[in-house]
Design a protein around this motif. Sequence first.
Motif, short mmCIF file in Angstrom:
data_model
loop_
_atom_site.label_atom_id
_atom_site.label_comp_id
_atom_site.label_asym_id
_atom_site.label_seq_id
_atom_site.Cartn_x
_atom_site.Cartn_y
_atom_site.Cartn_z
N HIS A 1 35.30 -26.81 30.96
CA HIS A 1 35.84 -27.29 29.67
C HIS A 1 36.31 -26.14 28.79
O HIS A 1 37.39 -26.17 28.21
CB HIS A 1 34.78 -28.11 28.92
CG HIS A 1 34.68 -29.52 29.40
ND1 HIS A 1 33.49 -30.22 29.43
CD2 HIS A 1 35.61 -30.37 29.90
CE1 HIS A 1 33.71 -31.44 29.90
NE2 HIS A 1 34.98 -31.55 30.20
N ASP B 1 36.26 -37.35 28.45
CA ASP B 1 36.51 -36.87 29.80
C ASP B 1 35.85 -37.88 30.75
O ASP B 1 34.62 -37.99 30.78
CB ASP B 1 35.89 -35.48 29.97
CG ASP B 1 36.11 -34.92 31.37
OD1 ASP B 1 36.77 -35.59 32.19
OD2 ASP B 1 35.60 -33.81 31.64
N ALA C 1 35.46 -38.58 34.38
CA ALA C 1 35.65 -38.11 35.77
C ALA C 1 34.89 -38.98 36.76
O ALA C 1 35.03 -38.80 37.96
CB ALA C 1 35.19 -36.66 35.89
N TYR C 2 34.07 -39.92 36.25
CA TYR C 2 33.17 -40.64 37.16
C TYR C 2 33.15 -42.15 36.90
O TYR C 2 32.13 -42.79 37.14
CB TYR C 2 31.75 -40.07 37.02
CG TYR C 2 31.68 -38.62 37.40
CD1 TYR C 2 31.54 -38.22 38.72
CD2 TYR C 2 31.80 -37.62 36.42
CE1 TYR C 2 31.52 -36.89 39.07
CE2 TYR C 2 31.77 -36.27 36.76
CZ TYR C 2 31.63 -35.93 38.09
OH TYR C 2 31.61 -34.60 38.45
N SER D 1 40.00 -38.88 35.88
CA SER D 1 40.15 -38.30 37.22
C SER D 1 39.98 -39.41 38.24
O SER D 1 39.12 -40.27 38.09
CB SER D 1 39.07 -37.24 37.44
OG SER D 1 39.01 -36.89 38.80
N TRP E 1 30.28 -29.41 31.88
CA TRP E 1 31.04 -28.98 33.05
C TRP E 1 31.61 -27.62 32.72
O TRP E 1 32.20 -27.42 31.67
CB TRP E 1 32.15 -30.00 33.33
CG TRP E 1 33.01 -29.69 34.51
CD1 TRP E 1 32.60 -29.40 35.77
CD2 TRP E 1 34.45 -29.68 34.53
NE1 TRP E 1 33.68 -29.22 36.58
CE2 TRP E 1 34.83 -29.38 35.86
CE3 TRP E 1 35.45 -29.90 33.59
CZ2 TRP E 1 36.16 -29.28 36.26
CZ3 TRP E 1 36.77 -29.81 33.97
CH2 TRP E 1 37.11 -29.51 35.29
N THR F 1 41.35 -32.35 35.58
CA THR F 1 41.54 -31.04 34.95
C THR F 1 42.92 -30.98 34.30
O THR F 1 43.06 -30.49 33.17
CB THR F 1 41.42 -29.91 36.00
OG1 THR F 1 40.20 -30.10 36.72
CG2 THR F 1 41.42 -28.54 35.36
N ALA G 1 39.55 -38.36 41.40
CA ALA G 1 39.03 -37.57 42.53
C ALA G 1 37.81 -38.25 43.14
O ALA G 1 37.75 -38.46 44.35
CB ALA G 1 38.68 -36.17 42.04
N LYS G 2 36.86 -38.62 42.30
CA LYS G 2 35.59 -39.12 42.83
C LYS G 2 35.66 -40.62 43.14
O LYS G 2 35.25 -41.04 44.21
CB LYS G 2 34.44 -38.90 41.84
CG LYS G 2 34.54 -37.66 41.01
CD LYS G 2 34.03 -36.42 41.68
CE LYS G 2 34.50 -35.22 40.89
NZ LYS G 2 33.85 -33.99 41.13
N LEU H 1 42.93 -32.95 31.10
CA LEU H 1 42.30 -32.20 30.01
C LEU H 1 43.26 -31.15 29.48
O LEU H 1 43.41 -30.95 28.28
CB LEU H 1 41.03 -31.51 30.52
CG LEU H 1 39.83 -32.43 30.82
CD1 LEU H 1 38.81 -31.73 31.70
CD2 LEU H 1 39.18 -32.91 29.53
N ARG I 1 44.95 -34.58 43.67
CA ARG I 1 45.12 -34.28 42.24
C ARG I 1 45.75 -35.47 41.49
O ARG I 1 46.89 -35.38 41.00
CB ARG I 1 45.94 -32.99 42.03
CG ARG I 1 45.53 -31.82 42.89
CD ARG I 1 44.03 -31.53 42.83
NE ARG I 1 43.58 -30.96 41.58
CZ ARG I 1 42.39 -31.26 41.04
NH1 ARG I 1 41.56 -32.11 41.63
NH2 ARG I 1 42.02 -30.70 39.92
N SER J 1 45.19 -34.53 38.31
CA SER J 1 43.77 -34.88 38.32
C SER J 1 43.15 -34.76 36.91
O SER J 1 43.88 -34.70 35.91
CB SER J 1 43.02 -34.03 39.35
OG SER J 1 41.97 -34.78 39.92
#
Length: 401
Positions: free
Chosen positions: A136, A215, A217-218, A248, A133, A107, A250-251, A110, A259, A105
């Motif tokens: 980090h 990063d 994530a979205y 990521s 976040w 995280t 995830a979302k 990163l 993950r 995922s």
Amino acid sequence: MCGINSMKLGPPIEVFAVNKAYLDDTHPDKVNLSIGAYRTDEGKPWVLPVVRKTELQLANDETLNHEYLPVLGLEAFSSAATSMLLGADHSAILEGRAFGVQTLSGTGALRVGAEFLARQLGYKTFYFSQPTWENHRLVFLNSGFTEPREYRYWDANNRTLDLNGFLEDLQGAPENSVIILHACAHNPTGCDPTHEQWEKIAQVIEEKKLFPFFDSAYQGFASGELEKDAWAVRYFASRGLEMVCAQSFAKNFGLYNERVGNITVILKDKQDLIPVKSQLTLTVRGMYSNPPNHGGRIVATVLNNPQLYDEKESIRTMANRILSMRSGLKERLQRLGTPGTWDHITSQIGMFSYTGLSPRQVEHLVNNYHIYLLKSGRINMCGISTKNIDYVAKAINETVL
Ligand code: PLP
């Protein structure tokens, strides 16, 4: 050395502690605005229809097995993820200067990226936005970075980006500092730089020889469009900057517990690709050896199949629900005459809104209304639904009055 029986209790992780307090609360009107996960208007987690369909297909595919994946993961996944980020026709891909590595995922991406930079290349200093976040700092320190620093980001008085503070802090950063940048839908403020502001940020990063670490994530969550939300990353890459980006799934695919992540590495020179890949292989080998298959195969199947890819409009469904809750909440607060300005609720984007509520007001909402949110005043817009929006607006109104 510290004996196991003299060990001190670690601090609680706020977001999980607040979520647990919500779950333990038996009040019928309780509302959870804490944890960063999508919820339907019924307050339920959502398996995207295209994901469910693909899972059924994979379950019936007898050619699949449970053999290990390669250390760097499924090639079909990592190359599709890299194309989703940069656009398949980006010069960095066409020139063979970009590649992806499947990770645990966002995280994990990163962590792999940070450990590679710290241990293989000797980077020591990293900058993160104030606020950012909460993970980090820990991820970068655990990866071998030793100098954590903040750059100004949020202007609390005006509830906007503090661009001057941001640029000044970048100007003062030592050469070879790694700068963590949120690709879109900044967590927790929901406030992103405009294109012109990104151009200024890129200019300073380039001039001062800093290393951009995005990063993402979205992607797709902010505007509903994958392309639009990747603008900043694509722009930096088109300037020819060497950089990495943690992704990521995830979302945007709703694959939180599978993950699924990717780290895209963009180099200046194509000839560096093979040695860099080989060193990254060692980073992953010593960390978790190789990634799991299931989620990566789902994403690869969807992204590599044009018909399924089109069915990914669920991203738009999620983004639109968030946008309508934003305008609904703002409208209600304005109608109630709640003191203060509430335009930031609709100008911020992504899953979160930084409401501007103080820690005391947050406490009041928790204790009196069973509405759970983080001390910083950050709320997850997905926790709001057509069923509880009036209740939430009235509670905020009474709290602020
Ligand atoms: N980065 C940011 C800014 C996030 O908000 C999150 C999750 O909330 C992540 C990274 C990592 O998420 P995950 O490891 O679940 O993909």
